[in-house]
Design a protein around this motif. Structure first.
Motif, PDB file in Angstrom:
ATOM      1  N   LEU A  61       0.841  -1.206   0.000  1.00 41.58           N
ATOM      2  CA  LEU A  61       0.000   0.000   0.000  1.00 41.58           C
ATOM      3  C   LEU A  61       0.872   1.250   0.000  1.00 41.58           C
ATOM      4  CD1 LEU A  61      -2.965  -0.940   2.355  1.00 41.58           C
ATOM      5  CD2 LEU A  61      -3.077  -0.458  -0.103  1.00 41.58           C
ATOM      6  N   GLU A  62       1.947   1.219   0.800  1.00 47.36           N
ATOM      7  CA  GLU A  62       2.890   2.362   0.827  1.00 47.36           C
ATOM      8  C   GLU A  62       3.554   2.537  -0.538  1.00 47.36           C
ATOM      9  OE1 GLU A  62       6.202   2.271   3.655  1.00 47.36           O
ATOM     10  OE2 GLU A  62       4.797   1.565   5.165  1.00 47.36           O
ATOM     11  N   TRP A  63       4.035   1.439  -1.095  1.00 48.10           N
ATOM     12  CA  TRP A  63       4.786   1.519  -2.348  1.00 48.10           C
ATOM     13  C   TRP A  63       3.901   1.943  -3.518  1.00 48.10           C
ATOM     14  CZ3 TRP A  63       7.501  -3.844  -1.358  1.00 48.10           C
ATOM     15  CH2 TRP A  63       8.497  -3.673  -0.399  1.00 48.10           C
ATOM     16  N   SER A  64       2.599   1.586  -3.429  1.00 47.42           N
ATOM     17  CA  SER A  64       1.724   1.917  -4.564  1.00 47.42           C
ATOM     18  C   SER A  64       1.267   3.376  -4.523  1.00 47.42           C
ATOM     19  CB  SER A  64       0.511   0.983  -4.581  1.00 47.42           C
ATOM     20  OG  SER A  64      -0.273   1.198  -3.425  1.00 47.42           O
ATOM     21  N   ALA A  65       1.554   4.066  -3.404  1.00 53.58           N
ATOM     22  CA  ALA A  65       1.068   5.441  -3.252  1.00 53.58           C
ATOM     23  C   ALA A  65       2.183   6.445  -3.590  1.00 53.58           C
ATOM     24  CB  ALA A  65       0.554   5.651  -1.834  1.00 53.58           C
ATOM     25  N   ASN A  66       2.643   6.417  -4.844  1.00 54.00           N
ATOM     26  CA  ASN A  66       3.696   7.342  -5.305  1.00 54.00           C
ATOM     27  C   ASN A  66       4.846   7.421  -4.303  1.00 54.00           C
ATOM     28  OD1 ASN A  66       2.089   7.833  -7.472  1.00 54.00           O
ATOM     29  ND2 ASN A  66       1.197   9.690  -6.609  1.00 54.00           N
ATOM     30  N   TYR A  67       5.390   6.277  -4.002  1.00 52.14           N
ATOM     31  CA  TYR A  67       6.366   6.150  -2.920  1.00 52.14           C
ATOM     32  C   TYR A  67       7.617   7.008  -3.139  1.00 52.14           C
ATOM     33  CZ  TYR A  67       9.351   3.824   0.478  1.00 52.14           C
ATOM     34  OH  TYR A  67      10.165   3.553   1.542  1.00 52.14           O
ATOM     35  N   GLN A  68       8.112   7.591  -2.079  1.00 54.66           N
ATOM     36  CA  GLN A  68       9.435   8.219  -2.116  1.00 54.66           C
ATOM     37  C   GLN A  68      10.016   8.356  -0.709  1.00 54.66           C
ATOM     38  OE1 GLN A  68       9.061  12.880  -2.061  1.00 54.66           O
ATOM     39  NE2 GLN A  68       8.476  12.123  -4.073  1.00 54.66           N
ATOM     40  N   GLU A  69      11.338   8.309  -0.635  1.00 57.39           N
ATOM     41  CA  GLU A  69      12.048   8.565   0.617  1.00 57.39           C
ATOM     42  C   GLU A  69      12.820   9.868   0.439  1.00 57.39           C
ATOM     43  OE1 GLU A  69      14.365   5.082   1.648  1.00 57.39           O
ATOM     44  OE2 GLU A  69      12.670   3.763   1.243  1.00 57.39           O
ATOM     45  N   LYS A 129      13.175  10.979  -4.251  1.00 61.78           N
ATOM     46  CA  LYS A 129      12.222  12.056  -4.538  1.00 61.78           C
ATOM     47  C   LYS A 129      12.655  12.807  -5.800  1.00 61.78           C
ATOM     48  CE  LYS A 129      14.410  15.334  -1.336  1.00 61.78           C
ATOM     49  NZ  LYS A 129      14.244  16.107  -0.105  1.00 61.78           N
ATOM     50  N   ALA A 130      13.943  12.677  -6.118  1.00 62.76           N
ATOM     51  CA  ALA A 130      14.440  13.303  -7.350  1.00 62.76           C
ATOM     52  C   ALA A 130      15.621  12.499  -7.882  1.00 62.76           C
ATOM     53  CB  ALA A 130      14.879  14.736  -7.080  1.00 62.76           C
TER      54      ALA A 130
END
Ligand code: FMN
Length: 398
Positions: free
Chosen positions: A241-249, A304-305
């Motif tokens: 669920l976390e990874w499918s929600a436009n995941y970023q660290e 994130k980038a």
């Protein structure tokens, strides 16, 4: 080999310790893989999935030691890809009339690959198949990760057979999630998600929520690759669920290639600039010509980038960068920023080309990029440093 899983369920798959490349050369499997097949012996007997083609004979011989093949009432094909259906021809040669339960799309994919008119029984979302006191409930899961994919759920035992979802390419003697090296396991899980499932994130999210709404108790997830989730199976569902929600660290990844080190110097200095501006951001640097591309994709997934660099060669970009950009474009990452850089000698097309491809890949372009003539001198180095610093500032503002 047959390994008890729970009550009348046993694992009859194949652990592939030697595998290092999967999907041809497309996916690196540093830790091997497994092709999980399960035998459910209730009043009726069901075989869920088979294994990859090179292990077909071994699989069938092994299965014959476990059960008289004629006693198998149903074969369940959750997914038609040959790493799961590759042993069907060998098996069906011996039990040709046994019904194969699968989705309508799996009939197409199985026929398309094996060219056989087997006894297909098409199932739809919510259909049930009685095994006696227990039932298999079929849950279509299109695009997780093929149109033909489905899960099935065994009532009373509360086991979800999830096909490729929640799996990972990970060979293990131990089979269960609580018995293996945890950091290794989660690294393979996120790599699998990043490289295979990223394009289907909206389907992942929807399917999980749909499954949760069914209120079926969940004791175990039996995937088709890697470990069986028996200890807190919801942990991997939560991760998905976390990874499918436009995941970023809080990570920025610098990816480059370079012929004579000019672009490498730029990459390293940009990374310094990023770190100077924001000591908390994790910065990682990869030479795309040398590092494993699936490992790089995993880092892109966490970022994130990204900052992508190539020198100009023949009015274009270096092939390793072209390759990774194509991979990135296909995966359709969302919610990520990007910028480009590179050294050049006279015409200097690379930075614009990279920028255009990143834009096409859905990235938010943070700036016009940085191109430097030949090898960076002191001014060039300081421009790279400022480029890194400005990128952090631009991200903070956006
Ligand atoms: C085979 C080759 C082809 C090149 N083609 C171009 C070109 O088409 N346009 C250009 O601006 N520079 C071109 N260059 C020059 C490089 O971009 C320049 O040497 C740059 O500093 C190399 O950076 P690097 O060390 O990061 O690879 C070429 C260099 C080589 C070796």
């Amino acid at each position: 080999m047959s390994v008890p899983v729970k009550n009348n369920i046993s694992w009859v798959g194949k652990v592939d310790w030697e595998l290092r490349k999967f999907h041809g050369e497309e996916y690196s499997t540093h830790k091997g893989s497994s092709y999980n097949s399960y035998l459910v012996r209730e009043e009726k007997i069901a075989l869920i999935e088979t294994v990859w083609t090179p292990f077909a004979e071994e699989f069938v011989q092994n299965l014959q030691k476990t059960i008289d093949l004629n006693k198998i009432d149903y074969i369940i094909a959750n997914h038609g890809e040959i790493d799961h259906s590759g042993a069907l021809p060998e098996l069906m040669r011996l039990i040709p009339d046994t019904p194969i339960y699968c989705t309508a799309n799996a009939v197409k994919s199985l026929k398309g690959q094996h060219h056989q008119e087997w006894n297909f029984r098409v199932v739809k979302n919510g259909d049930r198949l009685s095994l006696g006191t227990k039932e298999l409930i079929f849950i279509e899961a299109p695009m997780l990760h093929w149109p033909d994919s489905m899960f099935c759920y065994l009532t009373n035992d509360n086991v979800l057979f999830s096909s490729d979802a929640f799996g990972q390419h990970y060979a293990t003697e131990k089979l269960f999630n609580d018995l293996v090296d945890q950091p290794e396991l989660f690294l393979e899980c996120i790599k699998y998600y990043a490289n295979i499932l990223t394009p289907f994130s909206s389907f992942v999210d929807r399917k999980i929520k749909e499954f949760v709404s069914l209120n079926l108790p969940l004791d175990m997830i039996c995937t088709s690759h890697g470990v069986i989730w028996r200890d807190n199976p919801l942990q991997i569902v939560t991760k998905y669920l976390e990874w499918s929600a436009n995941y970023q660290e809080n990570q920025i990844t610098v990816i480059y290639d370079s012929m004579w080190d000019s672009t490498r110097k730029m990459a390293e200095t940009i990374a310094h600039g990023i770190s100077e501006e924001d000591p908390n951001v994790l910065v990682k640097i990869y030479n795309a010509g040398r590092a494993d591309k699936n490992d790089i994709i995993t880092e892109v997934f966490k970022s994130k980038a990204i900052v992508v660099g190539s020198s100009t060669i023949n009015k274009g970009i270096l092939t390793s960068i072209a390759g990774i950009l194509e991979e990135i474009r296909g995966l359709g990452f969302k919610n990520k920023a990007a910028a480009a850089f590179g050294a050049y000698g006279w015409s200097g097309e690379s930075v614009k080309m990279i920028t255009d491809r990143l834009k096409e890949g859905g990235f938010t372009i943070a700036n016009d990029g940085l191109k430097l003539l030949w090898t960076p001198d002191e001014d060039g180095i300081s421009a790279c440093r400022n480029f890194g610093r400005d990128l952090v500032k631009a991200l903070a503002e956006s």
